[in-house]
Design a protein around this motif. Sequence first.
Motif, PDB file in Angstrom:
ATOM      1  N   PRO A 288       0.815  -1.231   0.000  1.00 13.37           N
ATOM      2  CA  PRO A 288       0.000   0.000   0.000  1.00 13.37           C
ATOM      3  C   PRO A 288       0.844   1.274   0.000  1.00 13.37           C
ATOM      4  CG  PRO A 288      -0.955  -1.605   1.482  1.00 13.37           C
ATOM      5  CD  PRO A 288       0.365  -2.162   1.054  1.00 13.37           C
ATOM      6  N   ARG A 289       1.909   1.309   0.785  1.00 16.08           N
ATOM      7  CA  ARG A 289       2.788   2.470   0.807  1.00 16.08           C
ATOM      8  C   ARG A 289       3.524   2.625  -0.520  1.00 16.08           C
ATOM      9  NH1 ARG A 289       3.395   7.167   3.312  1.00 16.08           N
ATOM     10  NH2 ARG A 289       2.675   6.104   5.202  1.00 16.08           N
ATOM     11  N   LEU A 290       3.947   1.501  -1.111  1.00 14.55           N
ATOM     12  CA  LEU A 290       4.617   1.560  -2.408  1.00 14.55           C
ATOM     13  C   LEU A 290       3.680   2.105  -3.474  1.00 14.55           C
ATOM     14  CD1 LEU A 290       6.912   0.921  -4.370  1.00 14.55           C
ATOM     15  CD2 LEU A 290       6.145  -1.457  -4.402  1.00 14.55           C
ATOM     16  N   LEU A 291       2.429   1.661  -3.480  1.00 15.57           N
ATOM     17  CA  LEU A 291       1.443   2.159  -4.435  1.00 15.57           C
ATOM     18  C   LEU A 291       1.184   3.647  -4.230  1.00 15.57           C
ATOM     19  CD1 LEU A 291      -1.086  -0.827  -4.312  1.00 15.57           C
ATOM     20  CD2 LEU A 291       0.435  -0.254  -6.207  1.00 15.57           C
ATOM     21  N   GLU A 292       1.114   4.059  -2.977  1.00 15.00           N
ATOM     22  CA  GLU A 292       0.886   5.475  -2.677  1.00 15.00           C
ATOM     23  C   GLU A 292       2.034   6.336  -3.199  1.00 15.00           C
ATOM     24  OE1 GLU A 292       0.557   8.438   1.203  1.00 15.00           O
ATOM     25  OE2 GLU A 292       0.209   6.282   1.437  1.00 15.00           O
TER      26      GLU A 292
END
Length: 309
Positions: free
Chosen positions: A79-83
């Motif tokens: 999720p952080r990588l996608l953000e």
Amino acid sequence: MATGNHTAVEEFVLQSFSEDLRLRGLFLALFLLLYLGALAGNALIVMAISLHPGLHTPMYFFLTNLAVVDIVCTSTVLPRLLENLVVKGGAISYGGCMTQLFFLTECLAAELLLLTVMAYDRYVAVCRPLHYSMLMSWPVCALLAGSVWTVSVCNTTLHTGLMTRLMFCGPNQIRHFMCEVPTLLLLSCSPTTLNNIVIVLADVYFGVVNFLLIMASYGCIIASVLRIRSAQGKQRAFSTCSSHLLVVSLYYSTVFYTYILPGSGSSMENGKVVALLYTAVSPMLNPLIYSLRNKDVKVAFRNVFSCIR
């Protein structure tokens, strides 16, 4: 300004997986598919094993634990990588970084320990079949699983606690898309000798010792299988271990590259790719590896889909 946790840095800045704006859309779609695939696959594994009484055996009990670990691992990182691929900046608070570090380290340790426990289960099934029900009784399985989670939590608590003792005076640019121990130590302006000693001890135990235990288990399994006279019996014995051996090979190759042999990962781009393998690709592939050649799991999947309909 110093705070109670001895840090002057209130937030870190994570790198994006790629700085090339033209590739960000492609990576966003790819990583989203990996994330959804990992979530769906491992959730199906948990549901199928829970709803199918025929899969209520030690092997599938540990597979359920592995699926839970994979869900937590990929949800900690992706999720952080996608953000960061969508929002420019990549800032993460100090507390958020320590939280990600805690769960990521826990998942890595738990997965390595679970793979060892699953190798032991296969050893008992192939080499001690007459004593399997006694050696792998439910109290024993519960003890093994509880030990895996307890040891992994103690390990990550120690690493995270030691990390919060360090001072980060700047810069705060993490040369990775996630918070992990090696990259954070590079930013510390405090002595990291104790951290490095604990890392070496953890690497030896979780990486080397567990790998040797798995290899010893499979050495005994191979020796036992070679004594089987019928080709069909040999094939049946090997088929019960092939999925697990493939998962072990995939996971250990990436973890050894990143943690045991850090000098080989001097290229940050290579390091990002390898990290993606054990935080996203491996969690997505594990359900496929364990289900494609397993008739019982396929039947359980069909039952799950029929219940959903």
